[in-house]
Write an enzyme that holds these catalytic residues in place. Structure first.
Site, short mmCIF file in Angstrom:
data_model
loop_
_atom_site.label_atom_id
_atom_site.label_comp_id
_atom_site.label_asym_id
_atom_site.label_seq_id
_atom_site.Cartn_x
_atom_site.Cartn_y
_atom_site.Cartn_z
CG HIS A 212 -6.31 -10.37 3.83
ND1 HIS A 212 -5.13 -11.03 3.27
CD2 HIS A 212 -7.39 -10.52 2.94
CE1 HIS A 212 -5.63 -11.39 2.05
NE2 HIS A 212 -6.88 -11.37 1.78
CD GLU A 213 -11.45 -10.10 3.62
OE1 GLU A 213 -11.83 -9.45 2.69
OE2 GLU A 213 -10.87 -11.15 3.51
CG HIS A 216 -9.52 -7.62 -0.47
ND1 HIS A 216 -8.93 -7.74 -1.47
CD2 HIS A 216 -9.27 -8.73 0.34
CE1 HIS A 216 -8.32 -9.08 -1.85
NE2 HIS A 216 -8.67 -9.50 -0.64
CD GLU A 240 -5.20 -12.18 -2.00
OE1 GLU A 240 -4.91 -12.58 -1.09
OE2 GLU A 240 -6.43 -11.82 -2.20
#
Length: 451
Positions: A212-213, A216, A240
């Site tokens: 997830h990170e 980003h 997001e």
């Protein structure tokens, strides 16, 4: 074949802007930022900073003591002060609501009326879908997620190996550990740092937190390096969408586990213990299983998570509009949790006190989580259209073409577009559309639960 990213000049010419269009957009962005800054008196800015510190401290104590009443007066101040700031930023423009002005701070060009329509469509579809899934007798086994210890050092190395394979450039960043995963960009895209968290009895949360990170971070690493606002991320929802594209549409796919399974098996094999030999299909089913009784938003699965956000959005909107008193937030919260997810909330600590956002006056932030999820599904649809063998590429661990597609469609543009909708219209041909998210969740979970 790997798709190469077009140059910035080519991108500008594609939109007919060229260097003149870029200059105009830079001036526009700087003008907007200046107006937002100068309309806030120094006294109000100082009062806001003091309130944030006091409210956050009060929230921590209230959550620990399950005491919403002690937090309510400061929470009311948070809403009132945020409204005061929004009124000043809105100026004489009365065409948009006060809450829409608050939303604009995080998702420009996405007024409350538009979000009402998007979230209303999701609510109508997901509440009955979740009820159908809950009633299914075909529950996936959670065996691959637990039942043994998973060494932290091995987890860290697995996560580093996987996120760099996806496209995170370690030469321009690093991976660390923190209590709550986050991404930080320093010096533009030249130093992008991500963190994750690990538990020795759960390998999955650490992996998905890192993926997830990493999503980003890849967005930040592929923005322009001018240090101007035009080369910063477009909005919180767009940001997001990048993390959720990689976490859900790659990291939660069966193809991902066909590729990652040998890596996981090698990392978690220990002499004298039962081998980590679950099939890719078993891993896929376990990581996508629905926790129907989960009270906590940050731990929710992708099927029930949207309703957590919609609940908070409705509360924010109604408090700002004067249709809900702060003292009534707990009862509204508990009622919506029952109505949306059929969950009884046992206490406010696991209910309306679980999130920190309101204590920092971040009112209008919650919707961006779900806007990002909707956009991620839409991008995944069009990515699959443009790259017909996308699923096979994931299964083979070949992510360059997918990442290059995202860079070309989203990353390189920075803030050259004025809104998420404008970007999507230009790059995939239509504005944000909840249909793709609904279709994705419906097909996936009806198949997974054999309905």
């Amino acid at each position: 074949m790997t798709m190469s990213s077009p140059s910035r000049e080519e991108e500008e010419e594609t939109r007919g802007g060229g260097s003149l269009g870029t200059a105009r957009r830079i001036l526009e962005l700087e003008g907007e930022a200046y107006k937002k800054r100068v309309c806030i008196p120094a006294e109000l800015a100082a009062r806001k900073a003091e309130l944030e510190a006091a409210a956050n401290h009060a929230w921590v104590k209230a959550r620990q003591n399950n005491d919403f009443a002690s937090f309510a007066p400061l929470l009311r101040d948070c809403f009132d002060t945020a409204a005061e700031i929004a009124m000043l930023q809105r100026g004489e423009n009365r065409e948009i609501s006060l809450y829409s002005q608050m939303l604009d701070e995080y998702e420009m060009g996405m007024p409350a009326e538009r979000i009402d329509a998007l979230f209303g469509e999701l609510l109508d579809e997901l509440v009955p879908l979740i009820a159908r899934i809950r009633a299914s007798p075909n529950k996936p086994s959670l065996g691959p997620l637990a039942g043994r210890k998973f060494p932290i050092d091995a987890q860290k190395e697995v996560c580093r190996s996987i996120v760099t394979a996806l496209g995170f450039d370690e030469s321009r960043g690093r991976i660390d550990v923190s209590v709550h995963p986050f991404t930080m960009s320093l010096s533009g895209g030249h130093d992008v740092r991500i963190t994750s968290r690990f538990s020795d009895d759960d390998w999955y949360q650490g992996l998905m937190g890192t993926v997830h990170e990493g999503g980003h971070a890849m967005y930040e690493q592929n923005l322009g390096d001018s240090d101007l606002s035009i080369d910063s991320f477009l909005s919180m929802g767009v940001h997001e969408s990048q993390s959720l594209f990689w976490e859900r549409h790659v990291g939660k796919s069966v193809g991902f586990y066909k590729w990652a399974r040998p890596i996981l098996m090698d990392a978690f094999h220990r002499e004298g213990e039962e081998d980590f030999s679950h099939s890719a299909e078993e891993l896929y089913a376990a990581v996508n299983a629905v926790d129907f009784d989960n009270l906590i938003r940050v731990d929710a699965d992708e099927l029930t998570y949207p309703l957590h956000v919609i609940l908070r959005y409705g509360i924010e909107r109604d408090v700002v509009s004067g249709n809900l008193d702060v003292d009534d937030i707990p009862s509204r919260w508990n009622g919506d949790m029952k109505k949306f997810l059929d969950i009884d909330v046992p206490d406010d600590s696991r209910g309306c006190l679980q999130d920190v956002h309101w204590s920092f006056l971040a009112i209008g932030y919650f919707p961006t989580y779900l806007i990002g999820a909707i956009m991620a599904a839409q991008l995944a649809h069009y990515c699959g259209h443009d790259i017909p063998n996308k699923d096979l590429l994931i299964e083979e661990g070949k992510f360059d073409e997918i990442r290059s597609w995202l860079t070309r469609k989203v990353h390189v543009h920075g803030r050259r577009y004025k809104s998420l909708d404008e970007l999507l219209v230009a790059e995939v041909g239509e504005p944000l559309n909840a249909k793709y998210f609904i279709d994705y969740l419906t097909k996936k979970y009806l198949d997974l639960y054999k309905i």
